[in-house]
Design a protein around this motif. Structure first.
Motif, PDB file in Angstrom:
ATOM      1  N   ALA A   1       0.811  -1.216   0.000  1.00 43.64           N
ATOM      2  CA  ALA A   1       0.000   0.000   0.000  1.00 43.64           C
ATOM      3  C   ALA A   1       0.846   1.269   0.000  1.00 43.64           C
ATOM      4  O   ALA A   1       0.305   2.376  -0.117  1.00 43.64           O
ATOM      5  N   GLY A   2       2.161   1.117   0.152  1.00 45.84           N
ATOM      6  CA  GLY A   2       3.044   2.274   0.105  1.00 45.84           C
ATOM      7  C   GLY A   2       2.983   3.148   1.336  1.00 45.84           C
ATOM      8  O   GLY A   2       3.238   4.358   1.256  1.00 45.84           O
ATOM      9  N   VAL A   3       2.657   2.552   2.490  1.00 51.08           N
ATOM     10  CA  VAL A   3       2.623   3.314   3.739  1.00 51.08           C
ATOM     11  C   VAL A   3       3.658   2.722   4.694  1.00 51.08           C
ATOM     12  O   VAL A   3       4.035   1.553   4.563  1.00 51.08           O
ATOM     13  N   PRO A   4       4.144   3.514   5.658  1.00 46.96           N
ATOM     14  CA  PRO A   4       5.183   3.019   6.572  1.00 46.96           C
ATOM     15  C   PRO A   4       4.729   1.782   7.344  1.00 46.96           C
ATOM     16  O   PRO A   4       3.599   1.732   7.843  1.00 46.96           O
ATOM     17  N   VAL A   5       5.611   0.812   7.417  1.00 41.73           N
ATOM     18  CA  VAL A   5       5.306  -0.406   8.176  1.00 41.73           C
ATOM     19  C   VAL A   5       5.419  -0.087   9.663  1.00 41.73           C
ATOM     20  O   VAL A   5       6.466   0.371  10.120  1.00 41.73           O
ATOM     21  N   PRO A   6       4.364  -0.290  10.441  1.00 40.75           N
ATOM     22  CA  PRO A   6       4.427   0.046  11.871  1.00 40.75           C
ATOM     23  C   PRO A   6       5.336  -0.916  12.619  1.00 40.75           C
ATOM     24  O   PRO A   6       5.447  -2.091  12.256  1.00 40.75           O
ATOM     25  N   PRO A   7       6.002  -0.436  13.664  1.00 40.45           N
ATOM     26  CA  PRO A   7       6.842  -1.345  14.462  1.00 40.45           C
ATOM     27  C   PRO A   7       5.983  -2.372  15.171  1.00 40.45           C
ATOM     28  O   PRO A   7       4.846  -2.099  15.560  1.00 40.45           O
ATOM     29  N   ARG A   8       6.528  -3.557  15.326  1.00 42.22           N
ATOM     30  CA  ARG A   8       5.790  -4.604  16.023  1.00 42.22           C
ATOM     31  C   ARG A   8       5.886  -4.408  17.532  1.00 42.22           C
ATOM     32  O   ARG A   8       6.827  -3.810  18.038  1.00 42.22           O
ATOM     33  N   GLN A   9       4.911  -4.937  18.222  1.00 38.83           N
ATOM     34  CA  GLN A   9       4.905  -4.843  19.671  1.00 38.83           C
ATOM     35  C   GLN A   9       6.076  -5.635  20.257  1.00 38.83           C
ATOM     36  O   GLN A   9       6.442  -6.696  19.753  1.00 38.83           O
ATOM     37  N   VAL A  10       6.646  -5.107  21.317  1.00 41.38           N
ATOM     38  CA  VAL A  10       7.725  -5.809  22.004  1.00 41.38           C
ATOM     39  C   VAL A  10       7.143  -6.996  22.758  1.00 41.38           C
ATOM     40  O   VAL A  10       6.168  -6.857  23.500  1.00 41.38           O
ATOM     41  N   ALA A  11       7.723  -8.168  22.544  1.00 46.41           N
ATOM     42  CA  ALA A  11       7.254  -9.368  23.247  1.00 46.41           C
ATOM     43  C   ALA A  11       7.713  -9.321  24.699  1.00 46.41           C
ATOM     44  O   ALA A  11       8.896  -9.129  24.971  1.00 46.41           O
ATOM     45  N   ARG A  12       6.773  -9.491  25.609  1.00 44.31           N
ATOM     46  CA  ARG A  12       7.140  -9.490  27.024  1.00 44.31           C
ATOM     47  C   ARG A  12       6.726 -10.775  27.725  1.00 44.31           C
ATOM     48  O   ARG A  12       6.859 -10.897  28.938  1.00 44.31           O
ATOM     49  N   HIS A  13       6.234 -11.716  26.948  1.00 45.18           N
ATOM     50  CA  HIS A  13       5.882 -13.024  27.494  1.00 45.18           C
ATOM     51  C   HIS A  13       6.244 -14.081  26.459  1.00 45.18           C
ATOM     52  O   HIS A  13       6.219 -13.824  25.256  1.00 45.18           O
ATOM     53  N   LEU A  14       6.550 -15.269  26.938  1.00 39.64           N
ATOM     54  CA  LEU A  14       6.845 -16.374  26.034  1.00 39.64           C
ATOM     55  C   LEU A  14       5.556 -16.966  25.497  1.00 39.64           C
ATOM     56  O   LEU A  14       4.608 -17.169  26.251  1.00 39.64           O
ATOM     57  N   ASP A  15       5.543 -17.248  24.192  1.00 38.50           N
ATOM     58  CA  ASP A  15       4.391 -17.973  23.671  1.00 38.50           C
ATOM     59  C   ASP A  15       4.510 -19.433  24.109  1.00 38.50           C
ATOM     60  O   ASP A  15       5.597 -19.915  24.446  1.00 38.50           O
ATOM     61  N   PRO A  16       3.401 -20.172  24.148  1.00 32.90           N
ATOM     62  CA  PRO A  16       3.423 -21.538  24.698  1.00 32.90           C
ATOM     63  C   PRO A  16       4.427 -22.461  24.024  1.00 32.90           C
ATOM     64  O   PRO A  16       5.089 -23.263  24.694  1.00 32.90           O
ATOM     65  N   GLY A  17       4.561 -22.368  22.701  1.00 27.98           N
ATOM     66  CA  GLY A  17       5.489 -23.251  22.009  1.00 27.98           C
ATOM     67  C   GLY A  17       6.930 -23.007  22.409  1.00 27.98           C
ATOM     68  O   GLY A  17       7.700 -23.947  22.644  1.00 27.98           O
ATOM     69  N   LEU A  18       7.309 -21.738  22.505  1.00 27.97           N
ATOM     70  CA  LEU A  18       8.678 -21.400  22.889  1.00 27.97           C
ATOM     71  C   LEU A  18       8.944 -21.783  24.342  1.00 27.97           C
ATOM     72  O   LEU A  18      10.030 -22.261  24.681  1.00 27.97           O
ATOM     73  N   ARG A  19       7.962 -21.581  25.193  1.00 31.18           N
ATOM     74  CA  ARG A  19       8.130 -21.971  26.596  1.00 31.18           C
ATOM     75  C   ARG A  19       8.306 -23.484  26.715  1.00 31.18           C
ATOM     76  O   ARG A  19       9.142 -23.967  27.486  1.00 31.18           O
ATOM     77  N   HIS A  20       7.527 -24.232  25.941  1.00 30.79           N
ATOM     78  CA  HIS A  20       7.638 -25.694  25.979  1.00 30.79           C
ATOM     79  C   HIS A  20       9.044 -26.126  25.574  1.00 30.79           C
ATOM     80  O   HIS A  20       9.652 -26.993  26.213  1.00 30.79           O
ATOM     81  N   LEU A  21       9.558 -25.512  24.515  1.00 27.81           N
ATOM     82  CA  LEU A  21      10.906 -25.852  24.063  1.00 27.81           C
ATOM     83  C   LEU A  21      11.940 -25.483  25.120  1.00 27.81           C
ATOM     84  O   LEU A  21      12.832 -26.285  25.441  1.00 27.81           O
ATOM     85  N   ALA A  22      11.827 -24.283  25.676  1.00 26.78           N
ATOM     86  CA  ALA A  22      12.816 -23.819  26.654  1.00 26.78           C
ATOM     87  C   ALA A  22      12.852 -24.707  27.889  1.00 26.78           C
ATOM     88  O   ALA A  22      13.925 -25.024  28.414  1.00 26.78           O
ATOM     89  N   THR A  23      11.690 -25.139  28.355  1.00 28.05           N
ATOM     90  CA  THR A  23      11.651 -25.936  29.581  1.00 28.05           C
ATOM     91  C   THR A  23      12.149 -27.359  29.368  1.00 28.05           C
ATOM     92  O   THR A  23      12.388 -28.076  30.345  1.00 28.05           O
ATOM     93  N   HIS A  24      12.312 -27.770  28.116  1.00 30.62           N
ATOM     94  CA  HIS A  24      12.838 -29.105  27.844  1.00 30.62           C
ATOM     95  C   HIS A  24      14.330 -29.081  27.511  1.00 30.62           C
ATOM     96  O   HIS A  24      14.876 -30.077  27.043  1.00 30.62           O
ATOM     97  N   LEU A  25      14.965 -27.948  27.755  1.00 29.28           N
ATOM     98  CA  LEU A  25      16.404 -27.833  27.510  1.00 29.28           C
ATOM     99  C   LEU A  25      17.155 -27.683  28.830  1.00 29.28           C
ATOM    100  O   LEU A  25      18.136 -26.946  28.917  1.00 29.28           O
ATOM    101  N   ASP A  26      16.694 -28.399  29.864  1.00 36.13           N
ATOM    102  CA  ASP A  26      17.295 -28.220  31.181  1.00 36.13           C
ATOM    103  C   ASP A  26      18.735 -28.705  31.250  1.00 36.13           C
ATOM    104  O   ASP A  26      19.468 -28.366  32.176  1.00 36.13           O
ATOM    105  N   GLY A  27      19.188 -29.490  30.263  1.00 35.59           N
ATOM    106  CA  GLY A  27      20.571 -29.950  30.251  1.00 35.59           C
ATOM    107  C   GLY A  27      21.523 -28.999  29.555  1.00 35.59           C
ATOM    108  O   GLY A  27      22.730 -29.260  29.499  1.00 35.59           O
ATOM    109  N   LEU A  28      20.997 -27.885  29.032  1.00 43.41           N
ATOM    110  CA  LEU A  28      21.821 -26.886  28.352  1.00 43.41           C
ATOM    111  C   LEU A  28      21.483 -25.504  28.904  1.00 43.41           C
ATOM    112  O   LEU A  28      20.304 -25.189  29.099  1.00 43.41           O
ATOM    113  N   PRO A  29      22.478 -24.663  29.159  1.00 40.81           N
ATOM    114  CA  PRO A  29      22.188 -23.300  29.620  1.00 40.81           C
ATOM    115  C   PRO A  29      21.357 -22.560  28.572  1.00 40.81           C
ATOM    116  O   PRO A  29      21.774 -22.427  27.419  1.00 40.81           O
ATOM    117  N   THR A  30      20.185 -22.093  28.980  1.00 39.69           N
ATOM    118  CA  THR A  30      19.253 -21.483  28.035  1.00 39.69           C
ATOM    119  C   THR A  30      18.701 -20.188  28.604  1.00 39.69           C
ATOM    120  O   THR A  30      18.298 -20.126  29.768  1.00 39.69           O
TER     121      THR A  30
END
Length: 297
Positions: A88-117
């Motif tokens: 449309a030729g208009v400025p792309v608005p900045p995206r909102q800053v993420a301040r919480h983990l989405d469920p998928g990322l949290r699931h992955l992070a909590t299953h990496l307890d054997g690696l510093p994450t």
């Protein structure tokens, strides 16, 4: 403005939606799949004629507010919304800053307890760390705000560098600044990033010098050494996974091949579990990662 591209995109998005996708009742059988033009116009708050002309690659240019309304009406993903704004030729608005983990990322992070994450957003605000990452870096508490910001602590808190060999500090400083510069390029109109950069420049001469180089790069792969007071020098491969929609980074530290890092990480994991068990014996908790804002001692 790319009129043919905009028209084609609008038609494709409209055809891919059903009334139930946008909260409209299913009515009589439709001759063609998707929403009607009139339905999209109502959802976006524009006239049917105006929307029809957009799909026909003619008419007046849409304003930023109209493009945003069309993105909502057509249930665009963040990437599709950015694309729509560019067409449309208009400025792309900045995206909102993420301040919480989405469920998928949290699931992955909590299953990496054997690696510093560690998981942090593109402003450097830590959203999650696991126990092994805390043990490796000597992190005793995860606080909200600037005190848990990766960039802020590195450039304003000398203690944050204590476990990093001196020979590596300049390289890591440059990597932090080039990473933050990439965020700044995407969010130049965002007061949160400009405020962080201004404050860092006011507090750190090193940051000011590196910022003026205008180096831009999101760090994805690196080598890292941590000098731990109990297990000694740990040599690691740093892998950073970046989510394209939000810019959230998941930093995972892997044992460097040909070193004793794996054994040292396992020792740290066991020692950390034992200390946690002694502190939490009465509470009956199990070791787990820490989300931003949670306080642990």
């Amino acid at each position: 403005m790319d009129r043919p591209g905009l028209a084609a995109f609008l038609r494709r998005r409209r055809a891919g939606l059903s009334p139930s996708d946008v909260g409209l009742p299913e009515t009589s059988r439709r001759r063609t799949p998707g929403l009607r033009r009139e339905e999209v116009a109502v959802l976006a708050g524009v006239s049917s004629d105006f929307y029809a002309r957009l799909e026909q690659a003619r008419g007046s240019d849409p304003s930023e507010s109209v493009v945003a309304a069309l993105a909502r009406a057509l249930r665009c993903t963040p990437d599709e919304k950015d694309h729509l704004f560019r067409l449309a030729g208009v400025p792309v608005p900045p995206r909102q800053v993420a301040r919480h983990l989405d469920p998928g990322l949290r699931h992955l992070a909590t299953h990496l307890d054997g690696l510093p994450t560690c998981v942090y957003n593109d402003l450097g605000e830590v959203l999650y760390t696991n126990a092994l990452d805390d043990a490796l870096h000597g992190r005793d508490e995860l606080r909200p705000g600037r005190d848990s910001n990766v960039y802020w602590r590195w450039f304003t808190c000398p203690a944050s560098r204590d476990r990093v060999p001196e020979a590596d500090r300049a390289r890591l400083s440059a990597a932090h600044v080039s990473d933050l510069r990439a965020t700044y390029s995407r969010r130049a109109e965002d007061a949160q990033i400009t405020g962080l950069v201004d404050d860092l420049a006011a507090h750190s001469a090193e940051f000011r010098m590196l910022w003026d180089r205008h180096e831009v790069a999101v760090r994805r792969v690196d080598l890292k050494e941590v000098r731990h007071p109990t297990v000694g020098l740990v040599r690691l491969r740093c892998q950073v996974l970046v989510t394209p929609e939000t810019g959230v980074r998941m930093r995972i530290l892997l044992p460097l091949e040909g070193t004793d890092a794996a054994e040292k990480l396992e020792l740290l994991r066991v020692l950390g579990t034992q200390r946690f068990s002694r502190r939490s014996e009465d509470a009956g908790h199990a070791p787990q990662g820490r989300a931003r804002g949670a306080h642990h001692r």
